[in-house]
Write a protein that holds these residues in place. Structure first.
Motif, PDB file in Angstrom:
ATOM      1  N   ASP A  16       0.813  -1.216   0.000  1.00  0.00           N
ATOM      2  CA  ASP A  16       0.000   0.000   0.000  1.00  0.00           C
ATOM      3  C   ASP A  16       0.846   1.265   0.000  1.00  0.00           C
ATOM      4  OD1 ASP A  16      -2.282  -1.598   0.181  1.00  0.00           O
ATOM      5  OD2 ASP A  16      -2.200  -1.620   2.373  1.00  0.00           O
ATOM      6  N   TYR A  17       2.163   1.113   0.138  1.00  0.00           N
ATOM      7  CA  TYR A  17       3.073   2.253   0.183  1.00  0.00           C
ATOM      8  C   TYR A  17       4.416   1.782  -0.357  1.00  0.00           C
ATOM      9  CZ  TYR A  17       3.873  -0.254   4.604  1.00  0.00           C
ATOM     10  OH  TYR A  17       4.085  -1.230   5.548  1.00  0.00           O
ATOM     11  N   ALA A  18       5.326   2.703  -0.558  1.00  0.00           N
ATOM     12  CA  ALA A  18       6.651   2.357  -1.076  1.00  0.00           C
ATOM     13  C   ALA A  18       7.713   2.907  -0.134  1.00  0.00           C
ATOM     14  CB  ALA A  18       6.845   2.919  -2.479  1.00  0.00           C
ATOM     15  N   ILE A  19       8.416   1.993   0.556  1.00  0.00           N
ATOM     16  CA  ILE A  19       9.501   2.405   1.451  1.00  0.00           C
ATOM     17  C   ILE A  19      10.828   1.767   1.039  1.00  0.00           C
ATOM     18  CG2 ILE A  19       8.007   2.946   3.408  1.00  0.00           C
ATOM     19  CD1 ILE A  19       8.708   0.207   4.579  1.00  0.00           C
ATOM     20  N   PHE A  83      12.180   1.029  14.128  1.00  0.00           N
ATOM     21  CA  PHE A  83      12.124   1.139  12.674  1.00  0.00           C
ATOM     22  C   PHE A  83      12.403   2.552  12.181  1.00  0.00           C
ATOM     23  CE2 PHE A  83       9.938  -2.818  13.380  1.00  0.00           C
ATOM     24  CZ  PHE A  83      10.304  -3.584  12.286  1.00  0.00           C
ATOM     25  N   ALA A  84      12.995   2.622  10.988  1.00  0.00           N
ATOM     26  CA  ALA A  84      13.307   3.911  10.387  1.00  0.00           C
ATOM     27  C   ALA A  84      12.083   4.561   9.753  1.00  0.00           C
ATOM     28  CB  ALA A  84      14.405   3.735   9.329  1.00  0.00           C
ATOM     29  N   THR A  85      11.063   3.764   9.425  1.00  0.00           N
ATOM     30  CA  THR A  85       9.885   4.284   8.735  1.00  0.00           C
ATOM     31  C   THR A  85       8.665   4.209   9.648  1.00  0.00           C
ATOM     32  OG1 THR A  85       9.430   2.104   7.778  1.00  0.00           O
ATOM     33  CG2 THR A  85      10.782   3.614   6.473  1.00  0.00           C
ATOM     34  N   ARG A  86       7.813   5.216   9.572  1.00  0.00           N
ATOM     35  CA  ARG A  86       6.620   5.257  10.432  1.00  0.00           C
ATOM     36  C   ARG A  86       5.654   4.128  10.096  1.00  0.00           C
ATOM     37  NH1 ARG A  86       2.481   6.982   7.426  1.00  0.00           N
ATOM     38  NH2 ARG A  86       2.903   8.235   5.563  1.00  0.00           N
ATOM     39  N   GLN A  87       5.650   3.664   8.838  1.00  0.00           N
ATOM     40  CA  GLN A  87       4.708   2.614   8.439  1.00  0.00           C
ATOM     41  C   GLN A  87       4.929   1.310   9.208  1.00  0.00           C
ATOM     42  OE1 GLN A  87       6.465   4.522   6.365  1.00  0.00           O
ATOM     43  NE2 GLN A  87       5.222   5.225   4.636  1.00  0.00           N
ATOM     44  N   ASP A 158      23.976   0.799  -2.361  1.00  0.00           N
ATOM     45  CA  ASP A 158      23.000   0.623  -3.439  1.00  0.00           C
ATOM     46  C   ASP A 158      21.610   0.564  -2.811  1.00  0.00           C
ATOM     47  OD1 ASP A 158      21.267  -0.387  -5.421  1.00  0.00           O
ATOM     48  OD2 ASP A 158      22.876  -1.511  -6.390  1.00  0.00           O
ATOM     49  N   PRO A 159      20.716   1.507  -3.126  1.00  0.00           N
ATOM     50  CA  PRO A 159      19.407   1.540  -2.464  1.00  0.00           C
ATOM     51  C   PRO A 159      18.553   0.305  -2.702  1.00  0.00           C
ATOM     52  CG  PRO A 159      19.498   3.105  -4.291  1.00  0.00           C
ATOM     53  CD  PRO A 159      20.896   2.638  -4.045  1.00  0.00           C
ATOM     54  N   ARG A 160      18.845  -0.467  -3.731  1.00  0.00           N
ATOM     55  CA  ARG A 160      18.098  -1.723  -3.928  1.00  0.00           C
ATOM     56  C   ARG A 160      18.407  -2.720  -2.818  1.00  0.00           C
ATOM     57  NH1 ARG A 160      20.168  -3.584  -9.560  1.00  0.00           N
ATOM     58  NH2 ARG A 160      22.075  -2.818  -8.555  1.00  0.00           N
ATOM     59  N   TYR A 161      19.589  -2.594  -2.243  1.00  0.00           N
ATOM     60  CA  TYR A 161      20.038  -3.499  -1.188  1.00  0.00           C
ATOM     61  C   TYR A 161      20.167  -2.679   0.094  1.00  0.00           C
ATOM     62  CZ  TYR A 161      20.614  -5.864  -5.531  1.00  0.00           C
ATOM     63  OH  TYR A 161      20.351  -6.379  -6.773  1.00  0.00           O
ATOM     64  N   TYR A 162      19.004  -2.304   0.574  1.00  0.00           N
ATOM     65  CA  TYR A 162      18.865  -1.326   1.660  1.00  0.00           C
ATOM     66  C   TYR A 162      19.101  -1.943   3.027  1.00  0.00           C
ATOM     67  CZ  TYR A 162      14.340  -3.622   1.683  1.00  0.00           C
ATOM     68  OH  TYR A 162      13.356  -4.578   1.715  1.00  0.00           O
ATOM     69  N   HIS A 163      19.063  -3.253   3.121  1.00  0.00           N
ATOM     70  CA  HIS A 163      19.386  -3.991   4.343  1.00  0.00           C
ATOM     71  C   HIS A 163      20.562  -4.916   4.057  1.00  0.00           C
ATOM     72  CE1 HIS A 163      15.164  -3.751   6.420  1.00  0.00           C
ATOM     73  NE2 HIS A 163      16.004  -2.877   6.957  1.00  0.00           N
ATOM     74  N   LEU A 164      21.347  -5.177   5.084  1.00  0.00           N
ATOM     75  CA  LEU A 164      22.477  -6.089   4.938  1.00  0.00           C
ATOM     76  C   LEU A 164      22.028  -7.468   4.472  1.00  0.00           C
ATOM     77  CD1 LEU A 164      25.555  -6.479   5.371  1.00  0.00           C
ATOM     78  CD2 LEU A 164      25.021  -7.156   7.730  1.00  0.00           C
ATOM     79  N   ASP A 165      20.857  -7.917   4.934  1.00  0.00           N
ATOM     80  CA  ASP A 165      20.429  -9.275   4.594  1.00  0.00           C
ATOM     81  C   ASP A 165      19.961  -9.423   3.155  1.00  0.00           C
ATOM     82  OD1 ASP A 165      17.865  -8.190   4.623  1.00  0.00           O
ATOM     83  OD2 ASP A 165      17.068  -9.579   6.114  1.00  0.00           O
ATOM     84  N   ALA A 257       7.296  -6.709  -2.073  1.00  0.00           N
ATOM     85  CA  ALA A 257       7.456  -5.793  -0.938  1.00  0.00           C
ATOM     86  C   ALA A 257       8.912  -5.681  -0.515  1.00  0.00           C
ATOM     87  CB  ALA A 257       6.590  -6.247   0.234  1.00  0.00           C
ATOM     88  N   GLY A 258       9.812  -6.282  -1.295  1.00  0.00           N
ATOM     89  CA  GLY A 258      11.237  -6.194  -0.973  1.00  0.00           C
ATOM     90  C   GLY A 258      11.702  -7.230   0.019  1.00  0.00           C
ATOM     91  N   GLY A 259      11.094  -8.427  -0.003  1.00  0.00           N
ATOM     92  CA  GLY A 259      11.468  -9.457   0.953  1.00  0.00           C
ATOM     93  C   GLY A 259      11.682 -10.809   0.311  1.00  0.00           C
ATOM     94  N   GLY A 260      12.462 -11.640   0.997  1.00  0.00           N
ATOM     95  CA  GLY A 260      12.724 -13.001   0.552  1.00  0.00           C
ATOM     96  C   GLY A 260      12.734 -13.939   1.739  1.00  0.00           C
TER      97      GLY A 260
END
Length: 270
Positions: A16-19, A83-87, A158-165, A257-260
Motif C-alpha cells: 500500500d506504500y513504497a519504502i 524502525f526507520a519508517t513510520r509505516q 545501493d538503495p536496492r540493497y537497503y538492508h544487509l540481509d 514488498a522487498g522481501g525473501g
C-alpha cells in the motif's frame, strides 16, 4: 544442528506504500499466493528439522511478515527493533510482547534506530552490522553493549540493497576450530566495506549482480541446507560447489514488498 526460527504469517500482506525500491503500490499483489509461498517456506524449514514459532499478525501492518526486522537474539539476549519508517514502527511492540510472553528475560528495546536482523548478521564470533539506508550507525555500538559481542560496521551504497540481509548471508557460523563462511554481493557495499569483507572472509562465495537482483543473498543456511529463491540458480551452483545443499522456494509475491526467505525469518540463538 536444528535451528529455531520465528515467522509471522502474511495474513494482512499488501503493498500500500513504497519504502524501498522494490515496492510499487500500482503493481497488483495476490495475498493468497503470498500466504501459500510463506507457508511453503515455513514447511520447508520444518521438513529440514527446524523449529518454527509464529507471531500473530496484526491488521494495518502488512510488512509484519518480515519478522527478521523485529529482533536480534544472541545467547538468549534480545535487542528489539526501532524502525526507520513510520509505516512499520508499531511492529516493534508486538514482537517485544511476543518475546516477553515466551519467556525471554533479557529484552532490550533500542534507543537508536535499528532494523534488527535486516542489518545485523551473526557469524558465530562477531556481528556484522549494516548501515547506509535504515539502521543508524550509532545502533552498532548499542548492539555491542546490549548483546555483548564484537561488531563490524559495513556500509551499504545501493538503495536496492537497503538492508544487509539483501546482500550477505552466513553459510556456516564460526566454531572453535573453523571460521565463518559467508556469501555476499560486493556491489552493494562501499569500497572500504568490500576490503574489510575480503580480509575477514577470504574464502567467501562472491555473488554477481543477477544473484543479488533475485534476492538470492536473502537466503537462510543451517550450515548444510541453503534455502534460497528459485531464480538464484547461479548462486545455488556456487554454494553447491562448496558442499552445501541448495533448497529452492518461490517468494516472487513477497519480493514485491522487498522481501525473501531471510526477511521472513528471525533466528533465535540461545
Amino acid at each position: 544442528m536444528p535451528r529455531h526460527y520465528v515467522m509471522c504469517p502474511p495474513r494482512y500482506f499488501s503493498v500500500d506504500y513504497a519504502i524501498n525500491p522494490w515496492m510499487d503500490p500500482d503493481v497488483p499483489v495476490d495475498p493468497e499466493r503470498a500466504l501459500r509461498q510463506w507457508t511453503e517456506l515455513r514447511d520447508t524449514y520444518r521438513r529440514l528439522g527446524h523449529l518454527v514459532d509464529e507471531v500473530e499478525p496484526q491488521p494495518g501492518l502488512p510488512d509484519m511478515v518480515f519478522a527478521a526486522n523485529s529482533g536480534t537474539v544472541v545467547d538468549g539476549r534480545v535487542l528489539g527493533a526501532k524502525f526507520a519508517t513510520r509505516q512499520r514502527a508499531a511492529e516493534a511492540e508486538h514482537f517485544r510482547r511476543w518475546f516477553v510472553e515466551n519467556g525471554f528475560r533479557e529484552v532490550t528495546m533500542p534507543q537508536e534506530t535499528n532494523e534488527a536482523e535486516g542489518d545485523f548478521t551473526w557469524t558465530g564470533h562477531l556481528l556484522l552490522a549494516g548501515t547506509g539506508f535504515r539502521t543508524d550507525p550509532k545502533a552498532h555500538a548499542e548492539a555491542q553493549e546490549v548483546l555483548g559481542v564484537p561488531v563490524v560496521s559495513l556500509r551499504l551504497v545501493d538503495p536496492r540493497y537497503y538492508h544487509l540481509d539483501t546482500a550477505l548471508f552466513v553459510l556456516s557460523e564460526a566454531g572453535d576450530d573453523r571460521p565463518a563462511h559467508i556469501a555476499y554481493y560486493p556491489g552493494a557495499f562501499s569500497p572500504g566495506s568490500r576490503k574489510a569483507l575480503s580480509r575477514l572472509f577470504p574464502d567467501a562465495v562472491v555473488a554477481d549482480a543477477d544473484d543479488a537482483a533475485c534476492f538470492g543473498l536473502n537466503a537462510i543456511s543451517d550450515g548444510r541446507n541453503v534455502v534460497l529463491p528459485v531464480e538464484a540458480t547461479a548462486l545455488a551452483e556456487k554454494v553447491a560447489a562448496h558442499g552445501y545443499e541448495p533448497v529452492f522456494v518461490d517468494v516472487s509475491e513477497l519480493r514485491k514488498a522487498g522481501g525473501g526467505p531471510k526477511c521472513c525469518t528471525m533466528e533465535i540463538r540461545k
